[in-house]
Write a protein that holds these residues in place. Structure first.
Motif, PDB file in Angstrom:
ATOM      1  N   UNK B  59       0.834  -1.199   0.000  1.00 34.36           N
ATOM      2  CA  UNK B  59       0.000   0.000   0.000  1.00 34.36           C
ATOM      3  C   UNK B  59       0.870   1.250   0.000  1.00 34.36           C
ATOM      4  N   UNK B  60       0.558   2.232  -0.840  1.00 34.93           N
ATOM      5  CA  UNK B  60       1.361   3.455  -0.862  1.00 34.93           C
ATOM      6  C   UNK B  60       1.308   4.207   0.464  1.00 34.93           C
ATOM      7  N   UNK B  61       2.371   4.906   0.748  1.00 38.22           N
ATOM      8  CA  UNK B  61       2.418   5.809   1.900  1.00 38.22           C
ATOM      9  C   UNK B  61       2.206   7.218   1.370  1.00 38.22           C
ATOM     10  N   UNK B  62       1.121   7.813   1.751  1.00 38.98           N
ATOM     11  CA  UNK B  62       0.734   9.104   1.178  1.00 38.98           C
ATOM     12  C   UNK B  62       1.731  10.211   1.495  1.00 38.98           C
ATOM     13  N   UNK B  63       2.454  10.067   2.608  1.00 38.87           N
ATOM     14  CA  UNK B  63       3.399  11.122   2.996  1.00 38.87           C
ATOM     15  C   UNK B  63       4.604  11.186   2.063  1.00 38.87           C
ATOM     16  N   UNK B  64       4.990  10.027   1.510  1.00 41.08           N
ATOM     17  CA  UNK B  64       6.227   9.976   0.718  1.00 41.08           C
ATOM     18  C   UNK B  64       5.986   9.772  -0.767  1.00 41.08           C
ATOM     19  N   UNK B  65       5.117   8.843  -1.107  1.00 41.09           N
ATOM     20  CA  UNK B  65       4.882   8.547  -2.520  1.00 41.09           C
ATOM     21  C   UNK B  65       3.502   7.931  -2.655  1.00 41.09           C
ATOM     22  N   UNK B  66       2.544   8.734  -3.019  1.00 39.17           N
ATOM     23  CA  UNK B  66       1.144   8.309  -2.989  1.00 39.17           C
ATOM     24  C   UNK B  66       0.755   7.390  -4.137  1.00 39.17           C
ATOM     25  N   UNK B  67       1.601   7.269  -5.143  1.00 41.10           N
ATOM     26  CA  UNK B  67       1.198   6.517  -6.332  1.00 41.10           C
ATOM     27  C   UNK B  67       1.959   5.217  -6.528  1.00 41.10           C
ATOM     28  N   UNK B  68       2.915   4.921  -5.655  1.00 44.20           N
ATOM     29  CA  UNK B  68       3.689   3.683  -5.805  1.00 44.20           C
ATOM     30  C   UNK B  68       3.671   2.919  -4.491  1.00 44.20           C
ATOM     31  N   UNK B  69       3.877   1.611  -4.522  1.00 49.03           N
ATOM     32  CA  UNK B  69       3.922   0.842  -3.277  1.00 49.03           C
ATOM     33  C   UNK B  69       4.963   1.413  -2.318  1.00 49.03           C
ATOM     34  N   UNK B 196       7.811   9.043 -10.037  1.00 47.00           N
ATOM     35  CA  UNK B 196       6.752   8.797 -11.001  1.00 47.00           C
ATOM     36  C   UNK B 196       7.245   9.127 -12.390  1.00 47.00           C
ATOM     37  N   UNK B 197       6.566   8.594 -13.381  1.00 44.80           N
ATOM     38  CA  UNK B 197       6.966   8.844 -14.764  1.00 44.80           C
ATOM     39  C   UNK B 197       6.100   9.961 -15.324  1.00 44.80           C
ATOM     40  N   UNK B 198       6.595  11.177 -15.192  1.00 47.13           N
ATOM     41  CA  UNK B 198       5.792  12.308 -15.641  1.00 47.13           C
ATOM     42  C   UNK B 198       6.665  13.500 -15.949  1.00 47.13           C
ATOM     43  N   UNK B 199       6.059  14.647 -15.913  1.00 40.02           N
ATOM     44  CA  UNK B 199       6.771  15.857 -16.284  1.00 40.02           C
ATOM     45  C   UNK B 199       7.963  16.163 -15.407  1.00 40.02           C
ATOM     46  N   UNK B 200       7.838  15.969 -14.124  1.00 45.17           N
ATOM     47  CA  UNK B 200       8.931  16.283 -13.212  1.00 45.17           C
ATOM     48  C   UNK B 200      10.117  15.348 -13.450  1.00 45.17           C
ATOM     49  N   UNK B 201       9.836  14.085 -13.704  1.00 46.08           N
ATOM     50  CA  UNK B 201      10.916  13.137 -13.993  1.00 46.08           C
ATOM     51  C   UNK B 201      11.665  13.543 -15.258  1.00 46.08           C
ATOM     52  N   UNK B 202      10.929  13.948 -16.253  1.00 47.12           N
ATOM     53  CA  UNK B 202      11.555  14.386 -17.499  1.00 47.12           C
ATOM     54  C   UNK B 202      12.405  15.622 -17.264  1.00 47.12           C
ATOM     55  N   UNK B 203      11.889  16.546 -16.498  1.00 49.64           N
ATOM     56  CA  UNK B 203      12.633  17.768 -16.205  1.00 49.64           C
ATOM     57  C   UNK B 203      13.946  17.456 -15.495  1.00 49.64           C
ATOM     58  N   UNK B 204      13.863  16.568 -14.514  1.00 54.76           N
ATOM     59  CA  UNK B 204      15.078  16.183 -13.782  1.00 54.76           C
ATOM     60  C   UNK B 204      16.064  15.458 -14.698  1.00 54.76           C
ATOM     61  N   UNK B 205      15.556  14.650 -15.579  1.00 53.89           N
ATOM     62  CA  UNK B 205      16.364  13.905 -16.548  1.00 53.89           C
ATOM     63  C   UNK B 205      17.132  14.890 -17.420  1.00 53.89           C
ATOM     64  N   UNK B 206      16.434  15.837 -17.976  1.00 59.33           N
ATOM     65  CA  UNK B 206      17.059  16.816 -18.866  1.00 59.33           C
ATOM     66  C   UNK B 206      18.111  17.632 -18.116  1.00 59.33           C
ATOM     67  N   UNK B 207      17.746  18.083 -16.922  1.00 61.20           N
ATOM     68  CA  UNK B 207      18.684  18.884 -16.133  1.00 61.20           C
ATOM     69  C   UNK B 207      19.935  18.083 -15.789  1.00 61.20           C
ATOM     70  N   UNK B 208      19.761  16.837 -15.427  1.00 60.22           N
ATOM     71  CA  UNK B 208      20.897  15.985 -15.046  1.00 60.22           C
ATOM     72  C   UNK B 208      21.866  15.805 -16.197  1.00 60.22           C
TER      73      UNK B 208
END
Lengths: 40, 406
Positions: B59-69, B196-208
């Motif tokens: 079950x996800x922990x809402x405090x840390x990552x609400x969309x993944x186990x 998560x696989x979304x806009x923020x991940x892409x942004x971090x990927x590009x910046x890295x």
């Protein structure tokens, strides 16, 4: 920020034109002995 | 990291990194995760509610990552916990006995990494509450390991022959390959910290990627200016410095800011390593110069370049009208660095005193090799775990030999 980033990039690359030495592979690090040359 | 060591200590160094993977993997699920991310106690440490992964399930922990186990978040964080002490081991490469290394690593992960991770990332952690930003571990991973590495290097002292004998990496080709592996793997750390696989991940990927590339170009240029020729090792060092520098900022800055951060990290770490550290401190793999200094540069740069337009859950930095974030970042940097340094020093002294005889390799270090009879034959192919940076690319260029094997 685009202008700053562009200036930095161009400056770094452009400096290579004036710096002495080249970038041919033979002028990069002298290769260490390959693993097949090292005694085991 | 192993490829940067003298050949006769390659296996020992590899073993250190591999062993840390095993040791901290188990420590993390037993008590490490609970201390780092468990229910808060006084803003300083997590409780023991989650020891043995009690309450940490699918079950996800809402405090840390609400969309993944919850366990997915836990195992992802474990990779950071594993990497951090492994970085420190680069500072005492070729000088530390295995038993002392094991005890030190376990205590350090429990007494330094877990508390700092809680401060910065844990719900209720005081640095997180303060508003400091660290997307993927600039303070938690790189400043703690870099500063601790410096303390280790100072306490353990220099290797025999340091400054007199050339101590080249034993395989430059593998070093570059290792750097490429690092560069690729770092996307998992930084982009993955978006959880998560979304806009923020892409942004971090590009910046890295952008920061790493710019830092590689910058360090190589700086090395070319100083040493009169370009260096592939310089480019490799720079790439790592850029990856370190962008780590705290990856999910908060624009790609253009990432270029500037890469430039600052590549140039700043080069200056730190070449002008201040080498020759004074035998930090075998430049852990402080790259990870410590790079982490500090990145953390401060986050305070300057962060913007809510990239991450609404972040904050605006100096350039976006909020100079207070720089102050917050400075507080975080100083607190983490001071804590890591003090506790590391105490641990080293305590471990050394506890046994009644020296436990570190000490002056036997590089000349005789570490416990050669027990290591057996050196492998032909080297397992590359973490790459440090060149002792002096000019030394490698001039030398046509490497240290002989046992």
């Amino acid at each position: 920020m685009f202008i700053t980033a562009l200036i930095l990039f161009v400056a770094v690359i452009a400096s290579w034109i004036v710096l002495p030495g080249g970038v041919e592979a033979s002028q990069l690090e002298a290769p260490s002995k390959g693993v097949f040359e090292q005694p085991v | 990291m192993a490829v940067w060591c003298a050949a006769k200590n390659v296996l020992s160094t590899i073993m250190h990194s591999f062993f840390i993977l095993a040791l901290i993997s188990v420590q993390w699920v037993l008590w490490g995760y609970s201390l780092a991310f468990g229910p808060d106690i006084g803003g300083l440490i997590g409780g023991l509610d989650w020891v043995g992964l009690n309450g940490v399930g699918i079950e996800p922990n809402a405090d840390y990552a609400a969309t993944i186990p919850h366990q997915a978040f836990m195992i992802f964080q474990m990779t950071f916990a594993v990497i951090t002490p492994a970085l420190i081991s680069g500072a005492f490469a070729e000088r530390k006995r295995f038993k002392a290394f094991v005890i030190f690593t376990l205590l350090w992960a429990t007494l330094v990494y877990a508390p700092v991770a809680h401060w910065v990332w844990g719900v209720g952690g005081w640095i997180r509450t303060l508003g400091a930003l660290d997307f993927a571990g600039g303070t938690v991973v790189h400043i703690t390991s870099g500063v601790s590495a410096l303390v280790c290097a100072l306490v353990l002292g220099k290797r025999i022959g340091y400054g007199q004998e050339p101590m080249q990496p034993h395989n430059v080709t593998m070093t570059v390959l290792g750097t490429a592996l690092l560069w690729f793997g770092w996307f998992g750390f930084n982009a993955g910290s978006a959880l998560g696989s979304g806009g923020l991940a892409v942004s971090a990927f590009v910046a890295t990627n952008t920061a790493a590339a710019m830092a590689a170009l910058t360090w190589m240029t700086a090395s070319w200016i100083r040493h009169k020729q370009p260096s592939v090792l310089g480019a490799a060092c720079g790439a790592v410095a850029g990856l370190v520098g962008i780590t705290p900022a990856a999910g908060f800055v624009t790609p253009m800011s990432a270029i500037v951060i890469g430039f600052l990290a590549g140039g700043g770490c080069f200056i730190a390593v070449e002008l201040f550290v080498r020759g004074r401190v035998d930090d075998a793999l430049d852990v402080f110069g790259v990870h410590g200094v790079g982490g500090i540069i990145g953390a401060l740069a986050t305070g300057i370049f962060a913007t809510k337009s990239v991450n609404e859950f972040g904050n605006d930095g100096l350039l976006y009208g909020n100079p207070g974030l720089v102050v917050t970042q400075i507080i975080a940097v100083v607190a983490v660095a001071a804590y890591a340094a003090i506790v590391t020093f105490v641990l080293l002294k305590a471990i050394d005193a506890a046994g009644g005889h020296p436990r570190f390799a000490g002056r036997r270090g590089p000349r005789s090799g570490l416990e050669p009879a027990r290591r057996g034959r050196l492998p032909v192919l080297v397992y590359v775990s973490i790459v440090g940076c060149a002792r002096g690319s000019e030394d490698v260029a001039r030398s046509s030999t490497v240290s002989t094997l046992l």
